[in-house]
Design a protein around this motif. Sequence first.
Motif, mmCIF file in Angstrom:
data_model
loop_
_atom_site.group_PDB
_atom_site.id
_atom_site.type_symbol
_atom_site.label_atom_id
_atom_site.label_comp_id
_atom_site.label_asym_id
_atom_site.label_seq_id
_atom_site.Cartn_x
_atom_site.Cartn_y
_atom_site.Cartn_z
ATOM 1 N N THR A 27 -3.396 4.870 0.774
ATOM 2 C CA THR A 27 -2.293 4.832 1.884
ATOM 3 C C THR A 27 -2.800 5.945 2.985
ATOM 4 N N ARG A 28 -2.291 5.842 4.186
ATOM 5 C CA ARG A 28 -2.178 6.755 5.157
ATOM 6 C C ARG A 28 -1.538 8.136 4.797
ATOM 7 N N ALA A 29 -0.793 7.973 3.891
ATOM 8 C CA ALA A 29 -0.063 9.125 3.429
ATOM 9 C C ALA A 29 -0.780 9.826 2.098
ATOM 10 N N GLY A 30 -2.139 9.198 1.669
ATOM 11 C CA GLY A 30 -2.745 9.864 0.528
ATOM 12 C C GLY A 30 -2.492 9.289 -0.794
ATOM 13 N N GLU A 31 -1.688 8.442 -0.784
ATOM 14 C CA GLU A 31 -1.204 7.937 -2.131
ATOM 15 C C GLU A 31 -2.135 6.614 -2.633
ATOM 16 N N TRP A 32 -2.699 6.424 -3.723
ATOM 17 C CA TRP A 32 -3.626 5.504 -4.071
ATOM 18 C C TRP A 32 -2.347 4.288 -4.606
ATOM 19 N N ILE A 33 -2.761 3.160 -4.083
ATOM 20 C CA ILE A 33 -1.865 2.000 -4.766
ATOM 21 C C ILE A 33 -2.965 0.748 -5.278
ATOM 22 N N ARG A 34 -2.406 0.054 -6.018
ATOM 23 C CA ARG A 34 -3.252 -1.026 -6.580
ATOM 24 C C ARG A 34 -3.273 -2.284 -5.681
ATOM 25 N N ALA A 35 -4.506 -2.841 -5.561
ATOM 26 C CA ALA A 35 -4.765 -4.121 -4.867
ATOM 27 C C ALA A 35 -4.791 -5.046 -5.884
ATOM 28 N N THR A 36 -3.643 -5.376 -6.380
ATOM 29 C CA THR A 36 -3.693 -6.525 -7.455
ATOM 30 C C THR A 36 -4.049 -7.799 -7.300
ATOM 31 N N PRO A 37 -4.997 -8.450 -7.946
ATOM 32 C CA PRO A 37 -5.571 -9.672 -7.292
ATOM 33 C C PRO A 37 -4.548 -10.608 -7.121
ATOM 34 N N ILE A 38 -4.645 -11.399 -6.078
ATOM 35 C CA ILE A 38 -3.705 -12.599 -6.038
ATOM 36 C C ILE A 38 -4.517 -13.977 -5.768
ATOM 37 N N PRO A 39 -4.275 -14.679 -6.781
ATOM 38 C CA PRO A 39 -5.108 -15.957 -6.725
ATOM 39 C C PRO A 39 -5.084 -16.852 -5.240
ATOM 40 N N GLY A 40 -6.163 -17.310 -4.873
ATOM 41 C CA GLY A 40 -6.256 -18.087 -3.648
ATOM 42 C C GLY A 40 -6.476 -17.155 -2.282
ATOM 43 N N THR A 41 -6.624 -15.891 -2.664
ATOM 44 C CA THR A 41 -6.709 -15.187 -1.461
ATOM 45 C C THR A 41 -8.227 -14.372 -1.425
ATOM 46 N N VAL A 42 -8.570 -13.870 -0.362
ATOM 47 C CA VAL A 42 -9.699 -12.930 -0.382
ATOM 48 C C VAL A 42 -9.278 -11.521 0.342
ATOM 49 N N VAL A 43 -9.514 -10.451 -0.268
ATOM 50 C CA VAL A 43 -9.161 -9.161 0.507
ATOM 51 C C VAL A 43 -10.114 -8.898 1.542
ATOM 52 N N VAL A 44 -9.680 -8.552 2.856
ATOM 53 C CA VAL A 44 -10.444 -8.260 3.995
ATOM 54 C C VAL A 44 -10.147 -6.587 4.085
ATOM 55 N N ASN A 45 -11.340 -5.860 4.271
ATOM 56 C CA ASN A 45 -11.290 -4.564 4.971
ATOM 57 C C ASN A 45 -12.190 -4.422 5.905
ATOM 58 N N THR A 46 -11.732 -3.489 6.931
ATOM 59 C CA THR A 46 -12.589 -2.902 8.061
ATOM 60 C C THR A 46 -13.418 -1.652 7.348
ATOM 61 N N GLY A 47 -14.730 -1.778 7.996
ATOM 62 C CA GLY A 47 -15.722 -0.755 7.557
ATOM 63 C C GLY A 47 -15.875 0.285 8.523
ATOM 64 N N ASP A 48 -16.664 1.134 8.172
ATOM 65 C CA ASP A 48 -17.071 2.526 9.238
ATOM 66 C C ASP A 48 -17.477 1.949 10.622
ATOM 67 N N LEU A 49 -18.378 0.876 10.766
ATOM 68 C CA LEU A 49 -18.871 0.587 12.099
ATOM 69 C C LEU A 49 -17.607 -0.034 12.675
ATOM 70 N N MET A 50 -16.721 -0.866 12.327
ATOM 71 C CA MET A 50 -15.635 -1.378 13.103
ATOM 72 C C MET A 50 -14.729 0.004 13.286
ATOM 73 N N HIS A 51 -14.525 0.814 12.556
ATOM 74 C CA HIS A 51 -13.684 2.118 12.887
ATOM 75 C C HIS A 51 -14.413 2.783 14.106
ATOM 76 N N ARG A 52 -15.702 2.968 14.145
ATOM 77 C CA ARG A 52 -16.304 3.391 15.325
ATOM 78 C C ARG A 52 -16.052 2.560 16.668
ATOM 79 N N TRP A 53 -16.429 1.318 16.354
ATOM 80 C CA TRP A 53 -16.394 0.448 17.402
ATOM 81 C C TRP A 53 -14.889 0.275 18.143
ATOM 82 N N THR A 54 -13.931 0.445 17.387
ATOM 83 C CA THR A 54 -12.611 0.373 17.881
ATOM 84 C C THR A 54 -12.016 1.743 18.183
ATOM 85 N N ASN A 55 -12.750 2.777 18.003
ATOM 86 C CA ASN A 55 -12.131 4.278 18.403
ATOM 87 C C ASN A 55 -10.830 4.467 17.525
ATOM 88 N N HIS A 56 -11.087 3.803 16.389
ATOM 89 C CA HIS A 56 -10.010 4.316 15.189
ATOM 90 C C HIS A 56 -8.800 3.422 15.407
#
Length: 315
Positions: free
Chosen positions: A217-246
Amino acid sequence: MADKVQGMPVIDFGPFLEGAEVEQRAVADQMRQASREWGFFYLAHCGMPADRLAQTFATSKDFFALPTEEKQAVAWQNAESNRGYVGIRRERLDPSRPGDLKEAFNLAPDQSEPGAHKNLWPAAPPHFKAVMNGFLDECIHTADRVLEAFALALDQPVDFFVDAHNRHHHTLRLLHYPPLPEGFQPHDGESRAGAHTDYGSITLLFQDEVGGLEVRTRAGEWIRATPIPGTVVVNTGDLMHRWTNHVFCSTPHRVNVAPEHCHRDRYSIAFFCHPNKDAKITCIDSCTTAENPPIYDSITAGQHLHEKLTDTYGA
């Protein structure tokens, strides 16, 4: 409507795929907020056929069950191709830690460009190539729809990101985390996958029922991304980070050795969506103001990827 699991948003993508413009805008706004605050979210009703996903997981398990010498016959060779089998401890996603306790197989969409690298197809299972190519097509379709929503969220033309990814320089990665032996004690912080951020624009992650993915998390805490049936986890990577100026954040994540699952096999499938290698990643105009100037210089997507892979494999 966005829901939440341990704080991480769960977003229904159905209204974007099938709804009117006002519904698409609402979904895009949810994705913008999730990408800004978390860099991660679950996406429900993304359009991926359940039978196609199940078949791909089953085929992945068949491959990883092969003898080591058969898998090594199609071993990963270099960062330029980034294809083939990666053995246990061969990769260090956190370069300061020991090798990761996982094995993987990388493949990519076929390229018609002169000198393009080729996939290293294993001899078995016999249906492996057909299944993976079919799944790749589904992932590209899904990723393009997510990229359209991101463009809408950033007040860009709907094809802004899709056009920058139209040569399909993506990577599909099959992952297997073997059971750990009785009494296993990690050394020097080793884990199933060290803390890292993803290198490209977005990642689609399909999980089995065995947990282990953790997000910081932004606060530095690690949380579990528990699997949820029927979903896909989406995350933004380094290039999107740069592209969007954070505006959209690239968030550290890892796969930990959860005590309740350490003696179970874990399988996941990651589709790393990467811009065309010659795409120039330059701050998007809607992501900068006089008070918030561009943070990064321009870089090509190919140059960025090669630097990251070289750091990861030490080659």
